[in-house]
Design a protein around this motif. Structure first.
Motif, short mmCIF file in Angstrom:
data_model
loop_
_atom_site.label_atom_id
_atom_site.label_comp_id
_atom_site.label_asym_id
_atom_site.label_seq_id
_atom_site.Cartn_x
_atom_site.Cartn_y
_atom_site.Cartn_z
N MET A 139 0.70 -1.20 0.16
CA MET A 139 0.03 -0.02 -0.26
C MET A 139 0.88 1.29 -0.02
SD MET A 139 -3.24 -0.72 -0.11
CE MET A 139 -3.90 0.94 0.29
N ILE A 140 2.06 1.19 0.85
CA ILE A 140 2.82 2.21 0.70
C ILE A 140 3.42 2.58 -0.64
CG2 ILE A 140 5.03 3.25 1.87
CD1 ILE A 140 4.53 1.50 4.33
N ILE A 141 3.86 1.71 -1.43
CA ILE A 141 4.41 1.79 -2.85
C ILE A 141 3.15 2.36 -3.67
CG2 ILE A 141 5.09 0.71 -4.65
CD1 ILE A 141 6.95 -1.12 -2.84
N ALA A 142 2.19 1.83 -3.51
CA ALA A 142 1.18 2.45 -4.27
C ALA A 142 0.86 3.96 -4.08
CB ALA A 142 -0.17 1.83 -4.18
N HIS A 143 0.73 4.19 -2.71
CA HIS A 143 0.76 5.65 -2.36
C HIS A 143 1.65 6.50 -2.83
CE1 HIS A 143 -0.37 9.06 0.20
NE2 HIS A 143 0.65 8.98 0.63
N ASN A 144 2.96 6.08 -2.57
CA ASN A 144 4.18 6.74 -3.22
C ASN A 144 4.10 7.05 -4.76
OD1 ASN A 144 5.20 6.87 -0.53
ND2 ASN A 144 6.61 5.42 -0.95
N LEU A 145 3.69 6.08 -5.49
CA LEU A 145 3.40 6.04 -6.87
C LEU A 145 2.46 7.36 -7.38
CD1 LEU A 145 3.91 2.47 -8.16
CD2 LEU A 145 5.25 4.48 -8.91
N GLU A 146 1.41 7.32 -6.51
CA GLU A 146 0.34 8.18 -6.91
C GLU A 146 1.10 9.60 -6.59
OE1 GLU A 146 -2.70 8.39 -8.16
OE2 GLU A 146 -1.94 6.21 -9.11
N LEU A 147 1.68 9.85 -5.47
CA LEU A 147 2.27 11.10 -5.02
C LEU A 147 3.10 11.56 -6.37
CD1 LEU A 147 2.98 10.85 -1.18
CD2 LEU A 147 1.27 12.24 -2.35
N ILE A 148 4.13 10.78 -6.73
CA ILE A 148 5.21 10.92 -7.84
C ILE A 148 4.25 11.34 -9.01
CG2 ILE A 148 7.01 10.08 -9.33
CD1 ILE A 148 7.58 10.70 -6.36
N LYS A 149 3.38 10.60 -9.33
CA LYS A 149 2.65 10.95 -10.59
C LYS A 149 1.91 12.27 -10.78
CE LYS A 149 1.83 6.29 -12.01
NZ LYS A 149 0.99 4.74 -11.91
N ASP A 150 1.43 12.60 -9.41
CA ASP A 150 0.93 13.93 -9.33
C ASP A 150 1.70 15.23 -9.52
OD1 ASP A 150 -1.58 12.71 -8.81
OD2 ASP A 150 -1.66 12.90 -6.75
N LYS A 151 3.12 14.73 -8.60
CA LYS A 151 3.93 15.68 -8.77
C LYS A 151 4.54 15.87 -10.29
CE LYS A 151 5.77 15.64 -4.15
NZ LYS A 151 7.04 15.03 -3.20
N ILE A 152 4.70 14.63 -10.97
CA ILE A 152 4.97 14.74 -12.54
C ILE A 152 4.08 15.63 -13.31
CG2 ILE A 152 4.97 13.60 -14.54
CD1 ILE A 152 6.55 11.38 -12.79
N SER A 153 2.67 15.36 -12.96
CA SER A 153 1.66 16.05 -13.63
C SER A 153 1.73 17.71 -13.34
CB SER A 153 0.20 15.65 -13.15
OG SER A 153 -0.92 16.39 -13.76
N VAL A 154 1.76 17.89 -12.06
CA VAL A 154 2.11 19.64 -11.59
C VAL A 154 3.26 20.03 -12.45
CG1 VAL A 154 2.56 21.00 -9.83
CG2 VAL A 154 0.76 19.09 -9.46
N ALA A 155 4.44 19.48 -12.32
CA ALA A 155 5.77 20.04 -12.97
C ALA A 155 5.31 20.12 -14.47
CB ALA A 155 6.75 19.29 -12.83
N ALA A 156 4.66 19.19 -15.07
CA ALA A 156 4.26 19.30 -16.51
C ALA A 156 3.58 20.39 -16.78
CB ALA A 156 3.67 17.98 -17.01
N HIS A 157 2.50 20.46 -16.04
CA HIS A 157 1.42 21.65 -16.49
C HIS A 157 2.34 23.03 -16.18
CE1 HIS A 157 -2.08 19.61 -17.02
NE2 HIS A 157 -1.90 18.68 -16.27
N ASN A 158 3.08 23.29 -15.00
CA ASN A 158 3.81 24.52 -14.81
C ASN A 158 4.60 24.78 -16.07
OD1 ASN A 158 2.40 24.76 -12.34
ND2 ASN A 158 4.08 23.86 -11.19
N ALA A 159 5.29 23.80 -16.60
CA ALA A 159 6.14 24.10 -17.82
C ALA A 159 5.29 24.03 -19.07
CB ALA A 159 7.10 22.81 -17.73
N GLY A 160 3.96 24.07 -18.96
CA GLY A 160 3.17 23.86 -20.16
C GLY A 160 3.31 22.80 -21.13
N ARG A 161 3.41 21.75 -20.29
CA ARG A 161 3.74 20.37 -21.22
C ARG A 161 2.44 19.37 -20.92
NH1 ARG A 161 9.23 17.83 -19.64
NH2 ARG A 161 8.56 16.68 -21.69
N ASN A 162 2.54 18.29 -21.80
CA ASN A 162 1.68 17.23 -21.33
C ASN A 162 2.17 16.01 -20.43
OD1 ASN A 162 -0.41 15.26 -21.56
ND2 ASN A 162 -0.55 15.40 -23.56
N PRO A 163 1.52 16.03 -19.30
CA PRO A 163 1.95 14.87 -18.29
C PRO A 163 2.13 13.84 -19.06
CG PRO A 163 0.27 15.97 -17.33
CD PRO A 163 0.36 16.70 -18.73
N GLN A 164 1.37 13.42 -19.96
CA GLN A 164 1.32 12.02 -20.77
C GLN A 164 2.67 11.83 -21.58
OE1 GLN A 164 -0.91 9.55 -20.23
NE2 GLN A 164 -1.68 11.33 -18.89
N ASP A 165 3.46 13.06 -21.82
CA ASP A 165 4.68 12.94 -22.51
C ASP A 165 5.97 12.36 -21.61
OD1 ASP A 165 3.34 13.53 -24.99
OD2 ASP A 165 3.92 15.55 -24.69
#
Length: 229
Positions: free
Chosen positions: A1-27
């Motif tokens: 469960m901890i790893i699943a939680h951590n993965l969600e956190l990282i994916k959220d941070k990737i998404s935020v960083a991508a949006h802040n840079a004007g990029r698509n998180p899917q890339d």
């Protein structure tokens, strides 16, 4: 469960960083660096939907590969000796750390025998750090010309590990330099087998900076799996 939680956190941070840079998180692809963690840890991450993992040691990777489902994707992200190229050719989906024609030729020779094409990245020592592996930025063009002549290799882009820094922001110039180098090499037609080169850069502490500077692959271990014992 901890790893699943951590993965969600990282994916959220990737998404935020991508949006802040004007990029698509899917890339942006996430490579979960699983070196020195037991295979059960990888299985837990697989259950949480993570498919791509990074390993540094061929013998360890061989053991893990045999215990995991075939859809598990492995990137080799450690220093690879030419005498271990045979095993990397057989079990890896991508080798991110090709830094010489000798290694590329060895991989190609083994790949020909098993009728397989392998995705690779060229590792660049972008900060000219004597503690880091990789080809010098000034030598990348020549190496790409050589590697592009090897039919079993698909050169997909560049990878780097910047010099050790006291703050994530200190890595920004190195990430930027790798992006600029890739753009220059693309204009010269040195990535003929792909539409756009991959940039593998950024780890647990600085992947948000790397994304801001154009990373398409980030390699995150500690923030997902915790500290290695």
């Amino acid at each position: 469960m901890i790893i699943a939680h951590n993965l969600e956190l990282i994916k959220d941070k990737i998404s935020v960083a991508a949006h802040n840079a004007g990029r698509n998180p899917q890339d942006i692809k996430l490579v979960a660096v699983s070196k020195l963690f037991p295979v059960e840890t990888i299985k837990e991450a697989l259950t949480a939907g993570q498919l791509v993992f990074g390993e540094n040691y061929i013998q360890e990777l061989q053991t893990k590969r045999a215990s995991l489902p075939p859809q598990t994707i492995f990137h080799f992200i450690g220093h690879l000796q030419s005498n271990k190229a045979k095993y990397a050719a057989e079990i890896c989906n991508m080798v991110e750390t090709v830094d010489s024609f000798k290694l590329g030729k060895s991989l190609n020779n083994h790949l020909e025998k098993i009728h397989k094409t392998l995705d690779i990245l060229v590792q660049v020592n972008i900060g000219d750090d004597p503690q880091k592996a990789g080809v010098a930025a000034t030598e990348v063009e020549h190496l790409l010309v050589q590697l592009n002549a090897l039919p079993q290799l698909r050169v997909c882009g560049l990878m780097t590990i910047p010099p050790l820094a006291s703050t994530p922001e200190e890595s920004r110039p190195h990430f930027r330099n790798l992006r600029v180098l890739a753009e220059t090499l693309t204009k010269r037609g040195l990535f003929p087998r792909i539409a756009k080169p991959e940039l593998s850069m950024g780890m647990s502490d600085d992947f948000h900076i790397a994304i801001d500077e154009g990373a398409t692959i980030v390699r995150v271990g500690t923030a997902i799996f915790g500290h290695r014992s």
